[in-house]
Design an enzyme around this catalytic site. Structure first.
Site, PDB file in Angstrom:
ATOM      1  N   CYS A 117     -10.722 -16.957  32.029  1.00 32.05           N
ATOM      2  CA  CYS A 117     -11.568 -16.356  30.995  1.00 32.05           C
ATOM      3  C   CYS A 117     -10.918 -16.443  29.615  1.00 32.05           C
ATOM      4  O   CYS A 117     -11.442 -15.940  28.644  1.00 32.05           O
ATOM      5  CB  CYS A 117     -11.901 -14.913  31.349  1.00 32.05           C
ATOM      6  SG  CYS A 117     -10.449 -13.892  31.578  1.00 32.05           S
ATOM      7  N   HIS A 141      -8.993 -11.866  18.062  1.00 34.63           N
ATOM      8  CA  HIS A 141     -10.288 -11.366  18.539  1.00 34.63           C
ATOM      9  C   HIS A 141     -11.429 -11.553  17.558  1.00 34.63           C
ATOM     10  O   HIS A 141     -12.587 -11.639  17.961  1.00 34.63           O
ATOM     11  CB  HIS A 141     -10.145  -9.928  19.050  1.00 34.63           C
ATOM     12  CG  HIS A 141      -9.508  -9.905  20.402  1.00 34.63           C
ATOM     13  ND1 HIS A 141      -8.163  -9.733  20.560  1.00 34.63           N
ATOM     14  CD2 HIS A 141     -10.012 -10.163  21.623  1.00 34.63           C
ATOM     15  CE1 HIS A 141      -7.873  -9.842  21.848  1.00 34.63           C
ATOM     16  NE2 HIS A 141      -8.963 -10.102  22.512  1.00 34.63           N
ATOM     17  N   ARG A 161     -13.694  -6.018  32.965  1.00 35.65           N
ATOM     18  CA  ARG A 161     -12.268  -5.762  32.792  1.00 35.65           C
ATOM     19  C   ARG A 161     -12.090  -4.342  32.291  1.00 35.65           C
ATOM     20  O   ARG A 161     -12.769  -3.912  31.355  1.00 35.65           O
ATOM     21  CB  ARG A 161     -11.696  -6.752  31.792  1.00 35.65           C
ATOM     22  CG  ARG A 161     -10.239  -6.461  31.476  1.00 35.65           C
ATOM     23  CD  ARG A 161      -9.641  -7.512  30.605  1.00 35.65           C
ATOM     24  NE  ARG A 161     -10.022  -7.336  29.208  1.00 35.65           N
ATOM     25  CZ  ARG A 161      -9.680  -8.183  28.247  1.00 35.65           C
ATOM     26  NH1 ARG A 161      -8.986  -9.260  28.556  1.00 35.65           N
ATOM     27  NH2 ARG A 161     -10.030  -7.972  27.011  1.00 35.65           N
ATOM     28  N   ARG A 204     -15.370  -7.581  28.117  1.00 39.45           N
ATOM     29  CA  ARG A 204     -14.263  -6.891  27.448  1.00 39.45           C
ATOM     30  C   ARG A 204     -14.741  -5.493  27.087  1.00 39.45           C
ATOM     31  O   ARG A 204     -15.310  -5.281  26.020  1.00 39.45           O
ATOM     32  CB  ARG A 204     -13.859  -7.629  26.169  1.00 39.45           C
ATOM     33  CG  ARG A 204     -13.139  -8.948  26.371  1.00 39.45           C
ATOM     34  CD  ARG A 204     -12.695  -9.505  25.024  1.00 39.45           C
ATOM     35  NE  ARG A 204     -11.731 -10.579  25.147  1.00 39.45           N
ATOM     36  CZ  ARG A 204     -12.055 -11.878  25.152  1.00 39.45           C
ATOM     37  NH1 ARG A 204     -13.309 -12.247  25.031  1.00 39.45           N
ATOM     38  NH2 ARG A 204     -11.117 -12.797  25.264  1.00 39.45           N
ATOM     39  N   ARG A 261      -0.140 -14.862  19.135  1.00 39.17           N
ATOM     40  CA  ARG A 261      -1.459 -15.493  18.993  1.00 39.17           C
ATOM     41  C   ARG A 261      -2.119 -15.190  17.661  1.00 39.17           C
ATOM     42  O   ARG A 261      -3.094 -15.823  17.285  1.00 39.17           O
ATOM     43  CB  ARG A 261      -2.371 -15.092  20.164  1.00 39.17           C
ATOM     44  CG  ARG A 261      -2.692 -13.635  20.239  1.00 39.17           C
ATOM     45  CD  ARG A 261      -3.285 -13.250  21.590  1.00 39.17           C
ATOM     46  NE  ARG A 261      -4.735 -13.269  21.612  1.00 39.17           N
ATOM     47  CZ  ARG A 261      -5.479 -12.760  22.594  1.00 39.17           C
ATOM     48  NH1 ARG A 261      -4.888 -12.226  23.658  1.00 39.17           N
ATOM     49  NH2 ARG A 261      -6.773 -12.802  22.550  1.00 39.17           N
ATOM     50  N   ASN A 288      -5.311 -16.900  26.723  1.00 38.94           N
ATOM     51  CA  ASN A 288      -4.986 -16.504  25.343  1.00 38.94           C
ATOM     52  C   ASN A 288      -3.626 -15.808  25.331  1.00 38.94           C
ATOM     53  O   ASN A 288      -2.779 -16.083  24.487  1.00 38.94           O
ATOM     54  CB  ASN A 288      -6.042 -15.553  24.777  1.00 38.94           C
ATOM     55  CG  ASN A 288      -7.435 -16.134  24.882  1.00 38.94           C
ATOM     56  OD1 ASN A 288      -7.586 -17.339  25.023  1.00 38.94           O
ATOM     57  ND2 ASN A 288      -8.447 -15.284  24.823  1.00 38.94           N
ATOM     58  N   ASP A 289      -3.465 -14.897  26.282  1.00 39.59           N
ATOM     59  CA  ASP A 289      -2.176 -14.211  26.370  1.00 39.59           C
ATOM     60  C   ASP A 289      -1.158 -15.025  27.154  1.00 39.59           C
ATOM     61  O   ASP A 289       0.013 -15.079  26.789  1.00 39.59           O
ATOM     62  CB  ASP A 289      -2.354 -12.830  27.007  1.00 39.59           C
ATOM     63  CG  ASP A 289      -2.887 -11.819  25.997  1.00 39.59           C
ATOM     64  OD1 ASP A 289      -2.388 -11.817  24.865  1.00 39.59           O
ATOM     65  OD2 ASP A 289      -3.821 -11.065  26.334  1.00 39.59           O
ATOM     66  N   GLU A 298      -2.211 -13.117  32.989  1.00 39.40           N
ATOM     67  CA  GLU A 298      -1.935 -13.421  31.585  1.00 39.40           C
ATOM     68  C   GLU A 298      -0.464 -13.184  31.237  1.00 39.40           C
ATOM     69  O   GLU A 298      -0.040 -13.432  30.131  1.00 39.40           O
ATOM     70  CB  GLU A 298      -2.870 -12.646  30.654  1.00 39.40           C
ATOM     71  CG  GLU A 298      -3.024 -11.182  30.945  1.00 39.40           C
ATOM     72  CD  GLU A 298      -4.161 -10.527  30.146  1.00 39.40           C
ATOM     73  OE1 GLU A 298      -4.681 -11.129  29.202  1.00 39.40           O
ATOM     74  OE2 GLU A 298      -4.509  -9.379  30.493  1.00 39.40           O
TER      75      GLU A 298
END
Ligand code: PEP
Ligand code: MG
Length: 572
Positions: A503, A190, A333, A297, A466, A455-456, A432
């Site tokens: 996303c 992040h 989200r 987020r 990650r 990403n996930d 995800e």
């Protein structure tokens, strides 16, 4: 001698500045006897005086930037330093035992810390932590080493750190911090994502940059290629200044596309949306011509503070984003805490595998009040724009149904209380978790949309953390296995007349964009800084050609083969 290191390019651009080391200082010392106790006491008093001045400065800056409540912690530290009951015995110890100030400070405060820690009262136990912090500060002045404090940076620097947490990153002042480089982390950690929204060049995962850089060393961060140059030569400086100018010229060229829609060469419109973390990120979305917000987020609203945001505070933030986007779509989200995003005031158990653990929707189900507060704030804000709500980390259809039922329940209650709520809020899920990607056909019957969180999704599909630079080679967005999952999700949504966005960071990846266009992705949501270059690329692509590319890519064996195929198609 110049030294070069390679890391993971996390945010575009070139930064050239002096290093600011954000690392834990070495506060080790030897106990020794002193001959002149008076001058040793004076040395201690001087260190206390400088510590007080420093704390006052930090206190005032915190009050200004973060509010009085955040400043109170430093008031508590000042109280400790002004307490004769603590300072007196330290001076006494120097005099009576002829010891150096470092060991008198250490041994005396140890006694106080042990005493406070043994108390029943929680307030008193917290004083032990204050004494520890103050001791560290005074010790640093006795030893002549500095404790870094990023909020006090007031000259142009590049930050060099082992790691940066999302809340460290949030504290960086863009006017002074020109870039950052870390030992650990991956492209989708992040802090890397935040660097892209702050639009500052960044490199993560160098493994060793903190071992090679000293305070004030000149450093170049090449966020385009992932190179770090320490003590650059004149030639290297000249070269990178040129790259910097060329990059700025390229950006000026992309800027011309700011007010255009995103249409492929053969006339197909796709939506280019932005990922945001706070309402202030909207400035970047608008400056970069974002057509929507594809991911808000909301967890960042909960970070960098010491209590939960109230329903009212959340309502104001959601309203600001919805009205700021003037009717354009905003996908919000719900809270995704856990993994690398922690809250100091939420007592989460230590976990062996936090990314596989108590996170996101799982945590919301277990803390339903928290979840309901957020949903109420969102529902109340819904009338100020085009709201879509999305649940993170959904693994089963049952989880989606449960989350939806809680939302419906809050909606019913608000309406019963006479509160106006939009009746056209679309409801979607993040894809995800591989289980959801595989079962997308069933989910598609119940949700309004999907947003693929690569990403996930990639970390779970490849079983590669990650955050861990040692396995970052397995972050393979072009691996055919990932492309097949993405295709499965898009096709399943289209079959039910629904839409799919993406996303995760893959959506703004210039090698992935042609593939995603070909796979039929409807919405690409990315860091605002990637929007214009993606628009420029998409305008040059024929969707019909990209469909052929995607079909071929799905039948390759490796990510490298897919990259070669994309290069071949784009060159044609
Ligand atoms: C993702 O997982 O791709 C995503 C967009 O969510 P986050 O990066 O916040 O986990
Ligand atoms: Mg995610």
């Amino acid at each position: 001698m110049a030294k070069e290191l390679k890391g993971i390019a996390a945010s575009d651009g070139i930064a050239i500045a002096k290093a600011y080391l954000l690392v834990e200082p070495d506060l080790s010392f030897e106990k020794s006897e002193v001959a002149d106790v008076e001058s040793e006491v004076k040395r201690f008093q001087d260190a206390v005086a400088i510590s007080k001045q420093e704390l006052e400065k930090i206190r005032n800056k915190a009050a200004e930037d973060l509010g009085e409540d955040k400043a109170q912690i430093f008031d508590a530290h000042l109280l400790v330093l002004n307490d004769p009951e603590l300072v007196g015995p330290i001076e006494e110890a120097i005099k009576s035992s002829n010891v150096n100030a470092e060991s008198a400070l250490h041994d005396t405060t140890d006694t106080f810390i042990a005493m406070f820690e043994g108390m029943d009262n929680e307030y008193m136990r917290e004083r032990a932590a204050d004494i520890r912090d103050v001791r560290k500060r005074v010790l640093s002045h006795l030893l002549g080493v500095s404790i870094p404090n990023p909020s006090l940076i007031d000259e142009e620097v590049v930050v060099v750190a082992e790691d940066l947490t999302p809340s460290d990153t949030a504290q960086l002042n863009r006017n002074f911090v020109k870039g950052f480089v870390t030992d650990i982390g991956g492209r989708t950690s992040h802090s890397a994502i935040m660097a892209r929204s702050l639009e500052i060049p960044a490199i993560v995962g160098t493994k060793e940059v903190t071992h090679h850089v000293a305070k004030n060393d000149m450093v170049i961060i090449d966020g385009l290629e992932g190179n770090v140059i320490i003590h650059p030569t004149e030639e290297q400086l000249a070269h990178y200044r040129k790259v910097q100018t060329d990059f700025a010229a390229q950006q000026a060229e992309w800027e011309k596309l700011k007010n255009e829609k995103t249409v492929s060469k053969d006339g197909v419109h796709v939506e280019l949306a932005a990922n945001i973390g706070t309402p202030t990120d909207l400035t970047g979305v608008i400056a970069n011509g974002g057509e929507a917000v594809g991911l808000y987020r909301t967890e960042f609203l909960y970070m960098g503070r010491d209590n939960f945001p109230t329903e009212e505070e959340q309502f104001e933030a959601y309203k600001a984003v919805l009205s700021g986007m003037e009717g354009k779509s905003v996908v919000v989200r719900t809270l995704d805490i856990g993994g690398d995003k922690t809250l100091p005031y939420l007592d989460l158990p230590e976990e062996m595998n936090p990314f596989l653990g108590f996170r996101a929707i799982r945590l919301c189900f277990a803390n339903e009040d928290l979840f309901r507060t957020q949903l109420r704030a969102l529902l109340r804000a819904s009338i100020f724009g085009n709201l879509k709500i999305m649940f993170p980390m959904i693994a089963t259809v049952g989880e989606f149904r449960d989350a939806k039922a809680i939302l419906e329940d809050e909606k019913k209650k608000l309406i019963a209380d006479g509160v106006e709520v939009s009746d056209s809020i679309e409801l979607g899920i993040m894809i995800e978790i591989p289980a959801a990607a595989v079962l997308a056909d069933q989910f598609a019957k119940e949700v309004d949309f999907f947003s693929i969180g690569t990403n996930d999704l990639i970390q779970y599909t490849m079983a590669a953390d990650r955050m861990n630079e040692r396995v970052s080679y397995l972050y393979q967005p072009y691996n055919p296995s990932i492309l097949r999952l993405v295709k499965n999700v898009i096709d399943a949504s289209h079959k039910e007349g629904k839409w799919t966005g993406m996303c995760g960071e893959m959506a703004g990846d210039q090698t992935a964009v042609p593939l995603l266009l070909g796979l039929g992705l409807d919405e690409f949501s990315m860091s605002a800084s990637s929007i214009l270059k993606s628009r420029s690329l998409l305008k040059r692509l024929n969707k019909s050609d990209m469909e052929k590319l995607a079909a071929e890519a799905l039948n390759q064996s490796t990510a490298e083969e897919v990259v070669a195929l994309v290069e071949k198609y784009i060159a044609e």
